[in-house]
Design a protein around this motif. Structure first.
Motif, PDB file in Angstrom:
ATOM      1  N   PRO A 157     -33.042   5.322  -8.034  1.00 36.15           N
ATOM      2  CA  PRO A 157     -33.835   4.245  -7.753  1.00 36.15           C
ATOM      3  C   PRO A 157     -34.586   4.435  -6.603  1.00 36.15           C
ATOM      4  O   PRO A 157     -34.425   5.042  -5.733  1.00 36.15           O
ATOM      5  N   ARG A 158     -35.782   3.662  -6.987  1.00 38.60           N
ATOM      6  CA  ARG A 158     -36.572   3.622  -5.603  1.00 38.60           C
ATOM      7  C   ARG A 158     -36.163   3.190  -4.359  1.00 38.60           C
ATOM      8  O   ARG A 158     -36.535   3.348  -3.268  1.00 38.60           O
ATOM      9  N   THR A 159     -35.271   2.025  -4.396  1.00 38.41           N
ATOM     10  CA  THR A 159     -34.502   1.688  -2.987  1.00 38.41           C
ATOM     11  C   THR A 159     -33.134   1.901  -3.308  1.00 38.41           C
ATOM     12  O   THR A 159     -32.568   1.377  -4.321  1.00 38.41           O
ATOM     13  N   LYS A 160     -32.449   2.498  -2.056  1.00 38.94           N
ATOM     14  CA  LYS A 160     -31.016   2.752  -2.541  1.00 38.94           C
ATOM     15  C   LYS A 160     -30.288   1.340  -2.272  1.00 38.94           C
ATOM     16  O   LYS A 160     -30.644   0.584  -1.834  1.00 38.94           O
ATOM     17  N   PRO A 161     -29.213   1.248  -3.060  1.00 43.18           N
ATOM     18  CA  PRO A 161     -28.509  -0.151  -3.363  1.00 43.18           C
ATOM     19  C   PRO A 161     -27.874   0.133  -1.920  1.00 43.18           C
ATOM     20  O   PRO A 161     -27.759   0.724  -1.247  1.00 43.18           O
ATOM     21  N   LYS A 162     -27.538  -1.371  -1.692  1.00 40.37           N
ATOM     22  CA  LYS A 162     -26.605  -1.733  -0.460  1.00 40.37           C
ATOM     23  C   LYS A 162     -25.415  -1.489  -0.590  1.00 40.37           C
ATOM     24  O   LYS A 162     -24.805  -1.772  -1.613  1.00 40.37           O
ATOM     25  N   ILE A 163     -24.536  -0.577   0.081  1.00 40.65           N
ATOM     26  CA  ILE A 163     -23.405  -0.303   0.248  1.00 40.65           C
ATOM     27  C   ILE A 163     -22.605  -0.985   1.001  1.00 40.65           C
ATOM     28  O   ILE A 163     -22.559  -1.312   1.968  1.00 40.65           O
ATOM     29  N   THR A 164     -21.389  -1.578   0.443  1.00 41.55           N
ATOM     30  CA  THR A 164     -20.314  -2.366   1.144  1.00 41.55           C
ATOM     31  C   THR A 164     -19.000  -1.829   0.927  1.00 41.55           C
ATOM     32  O   THR A 164     -18.727  -1.115   0.022  1.00 41.55           O
ATOM     33  N   THR A 165     -18.154  -2.323   2.047  1.00 36.62           N
ATOM     34  CA  THR A 165     -16.793  -1.710   1.777  1.00 36.62           C
ATOM     35  C   THR A 165     -16.023  -2.407   0.795  1.00 36.62           C
ATOM     36  O   THR A 165     -16.275  -3.598   0.261  1.00 36.62           O
ATOM     37  N   ARG A 166     -15.305  -1.520   0.104  1.00 38.22           N
ATOM     38  CA  ARG A 166     -14.487  -1.947  -1.171  1.00 38.22           C
ATOM     39  C   ARG A 166     -13.546  -2.868  -0.739  1.00 38.22           C
ATOM     40  O   ARG A 166     -13.094  -2.774   0.307  1.00 38.22           O
ATOM     41  N   LYS A 167     -13.225  -3.969  -1.503  1.00 37.41           N
ATOM     42  CA  LYS A 167     -12.248  -5.043  -1.022  1.00 37.41           C
ATOM     43  C   LYS A 167     -10.773  -4.394  -0.911  1.00 37.41           C
ATOM     44  O   LYS A 167     -10.401  -3.477  -1.873  1.00 37.41           O
ATOM     45  N   GLY A 168     -10.094  -4.641  -0.048  1.00 38.55           N
ATOM     46  CA  GLY A 168      -8.834  -4.134   0.236  1.00 38.55           C
ATOM     47  C   GLY A 168      -8.971  -2.965   1.258  1.00 38.55           C
ATOM     48  O   GLY A 168      -7.844  -2.213   1.720  1.00 38.55           O
ATOM     49  N   PHE A 169     -10.175  -2.108   1.246  1.00 43.59           N
ATOM     50  CA  PHE A 169     -10.278  -1.165   2.481  1.00 43.59           C
ATOM     51  C   PHE A 169     -10.962  -1.581   3.699  1.00 43.59           C
ATOM     52  O   PHE A 169     -11.161  -0.746   4.559  1.00 43.59           O
ATOM     53  N   GLU A 170     -10.852  -2.798   3.999  1.00 48.42           N
ATOM     54  CA  GLU A 170     -11.665  -3.143   5.267  1.00 48.42           C
ATOM     55  C   GLU A 170     -10.648  -2.857   6.353  1.00 48.42           C
ATOM     56  O   GLU A 170      -9.457  -3.021   6.218  1.00 48.42           O
ATOM     57  N   THR A 171     -11.360  -3.117   7.587  1.00 49.74           N
ATOM     58  CA  THR A 171     -10.552  -3.036   8.904  1.00 49.74           C
ATOM     59  C   THR A 171     -11.015  -4.465   9.397  1.00 49.74           C
ATOM     60  O   THR A 171     -11.974  -5.098   9.033  1.00 49.74           O
ATOM     61  N   ASP A 172     -10.326  -4.901  10.675  1.00 48.15           N
ATOM     62  CA  ASP A 172     -10.781  -5.895  11.395  1.00 48.15           C
ATOM     63  C   ASP A 172     -12.217  -5.572  12.129  1.00 48.15           C
ATOM     64  O   ASP A 172     -12.783  -6.575  12.331  1.00 48.15           O
ATOM     65  N   GLY A 173     -12.711  -4.567  12.117  1.00 46.84           N
ATOM     66  CA  GLY A 173     -13.826  -3.985  13.092  1.00 46.84           C
ATOM     67  C   GLY A 173     -14.910  -4.527  12.407  1.00 46.84           C
ATOM     68  O   GLY A 173     -14.878  -4.585  11.070  1.00 46.84           O
ATOM     69  N   GLU A 174     -15.990  -5.143  12.903  1.00 49.05           N
ATOM     70  CA  GLU A 174     -17.341  -5.368  12.395  1.00 49.05           C
ATOM     71  C   GLU A 174     -18.483  -4.057  12.470  1.00 49.05           C
ATOM     72  O   GLU A 174     -18.501  -3.684  13.378  1.00 49.05           O
TER      73      GLU A 174
END
Length: 308
Positions: A92-109
């Motif tokens: 891709p010309r622009t890399k996709p936005k990567i987010t944390t998989r649901k259920g793999f989150e921590t409390d930190g931001e």
């Protein structure tokens, strides 16, 4: 020659010159039905030039693609693959936005995202190899011949006896093989304090930068286990993302994270640097297995760093 003849020849020459001059003034040196001047030497009509250039470029691309496919087919036959690996789509010309998989989150931001699949609709997956225990030269030759991209996640406790092997790997393909962080000693990180986790992660960042010239931005925790301190420590060491995996490859079988036991666009595939003393086959055996699975399902292998 007689004087009369000389005068007649001179007169004829003057008449021809006069007629030629008149024709040139009336419409150019080669008058046509429209009277429009012909294109200057070396020029062609713009539409014709553009069409010819496009056709030539298309022919060159087609020939290059055919050549790559033929070379890959020959390499697949050489290395015993049942199917010729498919060519990956253009990144891709622009890399996709990567987010944390649901259920793999921590409390930190604001922490590096943890994910198993890259957002894409293309039928492309990504091959990653962990630790560095087995240093099989056949693997480097095989992947170079097949032109299959892959990424290595290294642990110092098993690569330190032969850093040169991974330097050779790094330079074995035109786009390079990326070397990433898998900690110094492959510890279970959630059982360590923040300070010790940071030492494991930042220490490996230092090793890879010193030995291979670049501080990696990707990090994979051993066993896929982490907590908030892991991600905080990784971020402090310059890590941007934490790719885990959706499936794992062995020489004799595949293991799957998802319920449907299948590949999906953007899936990350894990395997390890292992030999016959650890599993049922060599690293080339493992590549044959995983590539036959990937290709039979209509997927190509892309370069993870083009997307993350």
């Amino acid at each position: 020659m007689a004087k009369g003849s000389s005068r007649r020849a001179l007169g004829a020459a003057l008449l021809v010159a006069a007629l030629t001059s008149t024709a040139a003034c009336a419409g150019g040196s080669e008058p046509g039905a429209s009277g429009a001047p012909a294109p200057a030497a070396g020029q062609q009509a713009p539409a014709q030039t553009a069409a010819q250039a496009a056709a030539r470029l298309a022919a060159e691309k087609k020939a290059a693609l055919a050549e790559r496919r033929a070379a890959r087919a020959a390499a697949a036959k050489k290395w015993g693959l049942k199917l010729t690996p498919l060519e990956a789509p253009a990144p891709p010309r622009t890399k996709p936005k990567i987010t944390t998989r649901k259920g793999f989150e921590t409390d930190g931001e604001g922490l590096p995202p943890v994910f198993t699949t890259v957002p894409t609709k293309e039928k492309v997956v990504f091959l990653t190899i962990d630790d560095g225990s087995e240093k099989d030269p056949e693997l480097i030759r095989m992947m170079s011949d097949l032109k299959i991209p892959y990424s290595a996640f290294l642990s110092d406790y098993v690569v330190s006896d032969d850093y040169a092997y991974f330097a050779k790997m790094q330079k074995s393909q035109p786009g390079g093989v990326a070397l990433h962080n898998h900690t110094l000693n492959h510890k279970y990180l959630p059982g360590l304090s923040y300070a010790r986790q940071k030492r494991e992660i930042c220490g490996m960042q230092d090793v890879i930068e010193k030995k291979y010239g670049k501080r990696p931005e990707l990090f994979r925790p051993p066993y896929g286990n982490y907590n908030e301190n892991t991600l905080r420590a990784a971020k402090s060491c310059g890590v941007k993302a934490v790719p885990l995996w959706a499936s794992e490859a062995f020489p004799d079988h595949m293991e799957w994270r998802e319920w449907d036991r299948d590949l999906h666009p953007g899936d990350i595939v894990l395997t390890h640097f292992r030999g016959e003393e650890d599993w049922k086959g060599s690293m080339p055996d493992m590549i044959r297995r995983v590539m036959n699975v990937i290709t039979s399902k209509g997927y190509a292998v892309g370069k993870l760093e083009d997307y993350v």
